[in-house]
Motif scaffolding. Sequence first.
Motif, short mmCIF file in Angstrom:
data_model
loop_
_atom_site.label_atom_id
_atom_site.label_comp_id
_atom_site.label_asym_id
_atom_site.label_seq_id
_atom_site.Cartn_x
_atom_site.Cartn_y
_atom_site.Cartn_z
N ILE A 103 5.70 0.16 -2.79
CA ILE A 103 4.41 0.49 -1.72
C ILE A 103 4.10 -0.58 -1.11
O ILE A 103 4.04 -1.82 -1.38
N ALA A 104 3.56 -0.33 0.35
CA ALA A 104 2.83 -1.47 0.78
C ALA A 104 1.48 -1.03 0.54
O ALA A 104 0.87 -0.12 0.78
N VAL A 105 0.67 -2.13 0.46
CA VAL A 105 -0.80 -2.32 0.17
C VAL A 105 -1.64 -3.13 1.16
O VAL A 105 -1.20 -4.45 1.27
N ILE A 106 -2.44 -2.57 1.94
CA ILE A 106 -3.19 -3.67 2.98
C ILE A 106 -4.48 -3.74 2.05
O ILE A 106 -5.23 -2.84 1.92
N ASN A 107 -4.91 -5.02 2.18
CA ASN A 107 -5.85 -5.38 1.26
C ASN A 107 -6.39 -7.03 1.79
O ASN A 107 -5.58 -7.75 2.04
N ASN A 108 -7.75 -7.04 2.10
CA ASN A 108 -8.30 -8.36 2.46
C ASN A 108 -7.37 -8.75 3.70
O ASN A 108 -7.21 -9.95 4.02
N GLY A 109 -7.14 -7.98 4.87
CA GLY A 109 -6.67 -8.15 5.83
C GLY A 109 -5.17 -8.61 6.04
O GLY A 109 -4.46 -9.14 6.63
N ARG A 110 -4.47 -8.31 4.78
CA ARG A 110 -3.03 -8.45 4.56
C ARG A 110 -2.25 -7.38 4.09
O ARG A 110 -2.76 -6.40 3.51
N LEU A 111 -1.04 -7.60 3.94
CA LEU A 111 -0.18 -6.35 3.74
C LEU A 111 0.70 -6.88 2.36
O LEU A 111 1.40 -7.95 2.55
N PHE A 112 0.52 -6.24 1.24
CA PHE A 112 1.28 -6.56 0.12
C PHE A 112 2.34 -5.91 -0.50
O PHE A 112 2.24 -4.47 -0.10
N LYS A 113 3.53 -6.19 -1.15
CA LYS A 113 4.02 -5.28 -1.59
C LYS A 113 3.94 -5.03 -3.11
O LYS A 113 3.79 -6.14 -3.79
N PHE A 114 4.18 -3.78 -3.46
CA PHE A 114 3.84 -3.68 -4.98
C PHE A 114 5.00 -2.63 -5.64
O PHE A 114 5.56 -1.73 -4.67
N VAL A 115 5.38 -2.83 -6.74
CA VAL A 115 6.65 -2.31 -7.11
C VAL A 115 6.27 -1.73 -8.57
O VAL A 115 5.34 -2.20 -9.31
N PHE A 149 2.00 -4.17 9.41
CA PHE A 149 0.40 -4.28 9.63
C PHE A 149 0.18 -5.31 10.73
O PHE A 149 0.46 -6.45 10.58
N ASP A 150 -0.58 -4.96 11.72
CA ASP A 150 -1.24 -5.76 12.93
C ASP A 150 -2.63 -6.12 12.30
O ASP A 150 -3.64 -5.44 12.47
N SER A 151 -2.72 -7.32 11.64
CA SER A 151 -4.03 -7.72 11.23
C SER A 151 -5.01 -7.98 12.39
O SER A 151 -6.20 -7.66 12.17
N ASN A 152 -4.55 -8.30 13.55
CA ASN A 152 -5.44 -8.42 14.96
C ASN A 152 -6.31 -7.18 15.14
O ASN A 152 -7.32 -6.99 15.35
N ASN A 153 -5.37 -6.18 15.15
CA ASN A 153 -5.99 -4.75 15.56
C ASN A 153 -6.30 -3.79 14.61
O ASN A 153 -6.38 -2.38 14.74
N GLN A 154 -5.91 -4.40 13.32
CA GLN A 154 -5.94 -3.32 12.14
C GLN A 154 -5.38 -2.15 12.29
O GLN A 154 -5.65 -1.09 11.92
N LYS A 155 -4.13 -1.98 12.79
CA LYS A 155 -3.25 -1.13 13.11
C LYS A 155 -1.91 -0.91 12.02
O LYS A 155 -1.38 -2.24 11.97
N VAL A 156 -1.61 0.17 11.50
CA VAL A 156 -0.60 0.10 10.56
C VAL A 156 0.59 0.92 11.58
O VAL A 156 0.21 2.26 12.06
N SER A 157 1.89 0.58 11.62
CA SER A 157 2.65 1.24 12.37
C SER A 157 3.85 1.40 11.36
O SER A 157 4.05 0.62 10.27
N TYR A 158 4.72 2.30 11.63
CA TYR A 158 5.80 2.73 10.60
C TYR A 158 6.93 3.10 11.38
O TYR A 158 6.75 3.84 12.39
#
Length: 261
Positions: A23-35, A81-90
Amino acid sequence: TKTILGEKDNDKYPTLWCEGDAIAVINNGRLFKFVVDPEDAGTTRGQFFLDEESLPAGCTVEDFNPQMAIQAFYPYDGVVFDSNNQKVSYTVPASQVYTDRSFGSGASPMSAYAENGEGVISFENLFGALKLQLKGSQKVKSIAIQGKNNEKLSGSATIVTYSDGTAPAITMTSDENGAKSVILECSESGIQLSTSLATEFIIALPPVIFSNGFSVTITDVSSQTYNLTAKVSNTVVKSSVLTMSELTLISSLTLSRESLT
């Protein structure tokens, strides 16, 4: 995907995780991968671990702050994840893999929001589905669906989650030609139909109103095509299945309003 079709629990379909799910997890302004923990494969609750080998550029493990709010998405692949606009695209795949009485892996995205990353988070479906029930003697190789008013079914999309409990939403944004259709790919040898018992083919779709109906093209292993047409308006609702009544494949079929439930 993770949603298993069948009996609902508290008006929701159960969710089962598979080994290797990420899964993709957005936290602290970044996108992380969790398995997911391999031991949780096949269960409705999974424990996920940060994939340290795929950390964002310039980040360390300490940059993930479990005390801060998180947004989570399944599947990981295709999420940006666009950290500048806080936008999530898929990117919604243009093809899906046939799975017996369910979705192919990663075909139907999910989203979740939590005030912190240490508790239990619950995912919500972003897609609905169309179920075909087919009879015949053919071996089905692929099934393509397309709206009759250029509805967007695949390609780029925007996902929005809310902190106030409002249900998450996905909006299709792609204008490419390929975004107007989705193909369900079966095996090279095809899926053998039966003349007595219908075989289910389930295609995950974004919430969409087929204002002028939709068309379905079924191709068998001999490259013969069969065209199904629904000429009336039909709506795909997230977490719901639009079911077509049982049909026997012939050269061309028109679906009436009563054919869909």
